[in-house]
Design a protein around this motif. Structure first.
Motif, PDB file in Angstrom:
ATOM      1  N   VAL A  22       0.821  -1.212   0.000  1.00 37.13           N
ATOM      2  CA  VAL A  22       0.000   0.000   0.000  1.00 37.13           C
ATOM      3  C   VAL A  22       0.852   1.257   0.000  1.00 37.13           C
ATOM      4  O   VAL A  22       0.532   2.228  -0.688  1.00 37.13           O
ATOM      5  CB  VAL A  22      -0.953   0.001   1.223  1.00 37.13           C
ATOM      6  CG1 VAL A  22      -1.790   1.286   1.260  1.00 37.13           C
ATOM      7  CG2 VAL A  22      -1.868  -1.214   1.191  1.00 37.13           C
ATOM      8  N   PHE A  23       1.962   1.261   0.734  1.00 33.58           N
ATOM      9  CA  PHE A  23       2.726   2.490   0.956  1.00 33.58           C
ATOM     10  C   PHE A  23       4.084   2.501   0.261  1.00 33.58           C
ATOM     11  O   PHE A  23       4.905   3.377   0.531  1.00 33.58           O
ATOM     12  CB  PHE A  23       2.919   2.713   2.460  1.00 33.58           C
ATOM     13  CG  PHE A  23       1.635   2.968   3.202  1.00 33.58           C
ATOM     14  CD1 PHE A  23       1.068   4.234   3.224  1.00 33.58           C
ATOM     15  CD2 PHE A  23       0.982   1.941   3.861  1.00 33.58           C
ATOM     16  CE1 PHE A  23      -0.110   4.479   3.908  1.00 33.58           C
ATOM     17  CE2 PHE A  23      -0.196   2.166   4.546  1.00 33.58           C
ATOM     18  CZ  PHE A  23      -0.759   3.450   4.570  1.00 33.58           C
ATOM     19  N   GLU A  24       4.338   1.546  -0.613  1.00 37.70           N
ATOM     20  CA  GLU A  24       5.633   1.530  -1.311  1.00 37.70           C
ATOM     21  C   GLU A  24       5.446   1.209  -2.788  1.00 37.70           C
ATOM     22  O   GLU A  24       6.194   0.432  -3.359  1.00 37.70           O
ATOM     23  CB  GLU A  24       6.563   0.508  -0.637  1.00 37.70           C
ATOM     24  CG  GLU A  24       8.032   0.851  -0.792  1.00 37.70           C
ATOM     25  CD  GLU A  24       8.922  -0.023   0.072  1.00 37.70           C
ATOM     26  OE1 GLU A  24      10.153   0.028  -0.124  1.00 37.70           O
ATOM     27  OE2 GLU A  24       8.395  -0.755   0.939  1.00 37.70           O
ATOM     28  N   ARG A  25       4.458   1.810  -3.395  1.00 35.69           N
ATOM     29  CA  ARG A  25       4.190   1.607  -4.821  1.00 35.69           C
ATOM     30  C   ARG A  25       4.817   2.732  -5.637  1.00 35.69           C
ATOM     31  O   ARG A  25       5.045   3.838  -5.144  1.00 35.69           O
ATOM     32  CB  ARG A  25       2.679   1.577  -5.079  1.00 35.69           C
ATOM     33  CG  ARG A  25       1.968   0.357  -4.518  1.00 35.69           C
ATOM     34  CD  ARG A  25       2.474  -0.915  -5.184  1.00 35.69           C
ATOM     35  NE  ARG A  25       1.743  -2.097  -4.791  1.00 35.69           N
ATOM     36  CZ  ARG A  25       0.762  -2.641  -5.519  1.00 35.69           C
ATOM     37  NH1 ARG A  25       0.421  -2.128  -6.671  1.00 35.69           N
ATOM     38  NH2 ARG A  25       0.149  -3.734  -5.088  1.00 35.69           N
ATOM     39  N   GLU A  26       5.074   2.445  -6.918  1.00 37.93           N
ATOM     40  CA  GLU A  26       5.580   3.487  -7.826  1.00 37.93           C
ATOM     41  C   GLU A  26       4.474   4.499  -8.101  1.00 37.93           C
ATOM     42  O   GLU A  26       3.287   4.164  -8.103  1.00 37.93           O
ATOM     43  CB  GLU A  26       6.055   2.866  -9.136  1.00 37.93           C
ATOM     44  CG  GLU A  26       7.318   2.040  -9.008  1.00 37.93           C
ATOM     45  CD  GLU A  26       7.803   1.547 -10.362  1.00 37.93           C
ATOM     46  OE1 GLU A  26       7.263   1.996 -11.391  1.00 37.93           O
ATOM     47  OE2 GLU A  26       8.718   0.710 -10.374  1.00 37.93           O
ATOM     48  N   TYR A  27       4.883   5.737  -8.342  1.00 39.72           N
ATOM     49  CA  TYR A  27       3.907   6.798  -8.592  1.00 39.72           C
ATOM     50  C   TYR A  27       3.469   6.763 -10.051  1.00 39.72           C
ATOM     51  O   TYR A  27       4.277   6.912 -10.962  1.00 39.72           O
ATOM     52  CB  TYR A  27       4.505   8.161  -8.257  1.00 39.72           C
ATOM     53  CG  TYR A  27       3.519   9.295  -8.394  1.00 39.72           C
ATOM     54  CD1 TYR A  27       2.384   9.355  -7.605  1.00 39.72           C
ATOM     55  CD2 TYR A  27       3.735  10.310  -9.332  1.00 39.72           C
ATOM     56  CE1 TYR A  27       1.476  10.388  -7.730  1.00 39.72           C
ATOM     57  CE2 TYR A  27       2.835  11.353  -9.457  1.00 39.72           C
ATOM     58  CZ  TYR A  27       1.712  11.385  -8.658  1.00 39.72           C
ATOM     59  OH  TYR A  27       0.806  12.411  -8.779  1.00 39.72           O
ATOM     60  N   ASN A  28       2.179   6.542 -10.266  1.00 46.11           N
ATOM     61  CA  ASN A  28       1.607   6.500 -11.613  1.00 46.11           C
ATOM     62  C   ASN A  28       0.814   7.790 -11.832  1.00 46.11           C
ATOM     63  O   ASN A  28      -0.352   7.887 -11.458  1.00 46.11           O
ATOM     64  CB  ASN A  28       0.707   5.269 -11.759  1.00 46.11           C
ATOM     65  CG  ASN A  28       0.250   5.044 -13.188  1.00 46.11           C
ATOM     66  OD1 ASN A  28       0.178   5.985 -13.986  1.00 46.11           O
ATOM     67  ND2 ASN A  28      -0.069   3.810 -13.532  1.00 46.11           N
ATOM     68  N   GLU A  29       1.461   8.787 -12.425  1.00 49.28           N
ATOM     69  CA  GLU A  29       0.854  10.115 -12.549  1.00 49.28           C
ATOM     70  C   GLU A  29      -0.414  10.091 -13.404  1.00 49.28           C
ATOM     71  O   GLU A  29      -1.411  10.734 -13.071  1.00 49.28           O
ATOM     72  CB  GLU A  29       1.862  11.096 -13.153  1.00 49.28           C
ATOM     73  CG  GLU A  29       1.353  12.532 -13.183  1.00 49.28           C
ATOM     74  CD  GLU A  29       2.391  13.503 -13.707  1.00 49.28           C
ATOM     75  OE1 GLU A  29       2.043  14.692 -13.871  1.00 49.28           O
ATOM     76  OE2 GLU A  29       3.535  13.081 -13.952  1.00 49.28           O
TER      77      GLU A  29
END
Length: 206
Positions: A22-29
């Motif tokens: 939940v808190f360590e995913r890549e940022y998908n803009e």
């Protein structure tokens, strides 16, 4: 993933372990943009209306004769070409602005936002967050002591005291995990989450 634990005096202490799912995913803009725009669109109500040439109250008399004036031909003043005339494609109150977002996409977008907040240091954790009395001044002082200004507070269960104290602070919002939305997560400068709420968020977004 380790999240920073914030004390009441504003100091950061050793963090707590949170789910990397939940808190360590890549940022998908692109996905975050789609989720936020869809949330805003789904909140819109179709309450605007415009008139077409049939609904505009104008005389049907021909403004001037067909030939000989040197001006363009005109049939009536309700024409969309005229100022004050009807619209060609008017907005209707029945207009539907909703956008469909799949559950998997929504949850992935929320995980992406939370992960980016954690990386930027905008997401902090507290043991618990509550008030002894429904006093706005007391809540404002507590938030100021923690070094916060614009903050979204996510708690396991919103007490009546906390709800009443926060509703007059326009830069502060208090919600439960199931009511945390992507727009609020993005627009507030800081997000403060209680330990119990972290567990609920992980359960909702896994």
């Amino acid at each position: 993933m380790e999240l920073k634990l914030l004390q009441d005096n504003g100091t950061l202490v050793a963090g707590i372990q949170a789910s990397p799912e939940v808190f360590e995913r890549e940022y998908n803009e692109a996905l975050v943009h789609q989720v936020v725009v869809a949330y805003q669109a789904n909140a819109r109500s179709g309450n605007r209306a415009q008139k077409d040439r049939e609904q505009v109250k104008h005389t049907t008399k021909k403004p001037w004769r067909q030939k000989g004036t040197g001006r363009a031909r005109a049939g009536m003043s309700s024409s969309p070409l005229w100022r004050g005339g009807g619209r060609i494609f008017p907005n209707s109150p029945e207009e539907n602005f909703t956008q469909k977002v799949n559950k998997k996409m929504y949850r992935a977008g929320m995980r992406s936002i939370l992960s980016q907040l954690a990386r930027e240091g905008r997401l902090n954790v507290v043991d618990q967050f509550n008030l002894d009395a429904p006093k706005t001044k007391e809540l404002a002082e507590k938030i100021k002591a923690m070094g916060l200004d614009s903050v979204l507070i996510i708690v396991d269960q919103v007490s009546e005291n906390l709800y009443l104290a926060a509703r007059n602070l326009h830069k502060v919002a208090v919600v439960e995990p199931q009511h945390a939305d992507p727009l609020s997560l993005v627009q507030y400068q800081k997000v403060l989450v209680s330990k119990a709420a972290i567990a609920k968020i992980e359960e909702l977004l896994k």
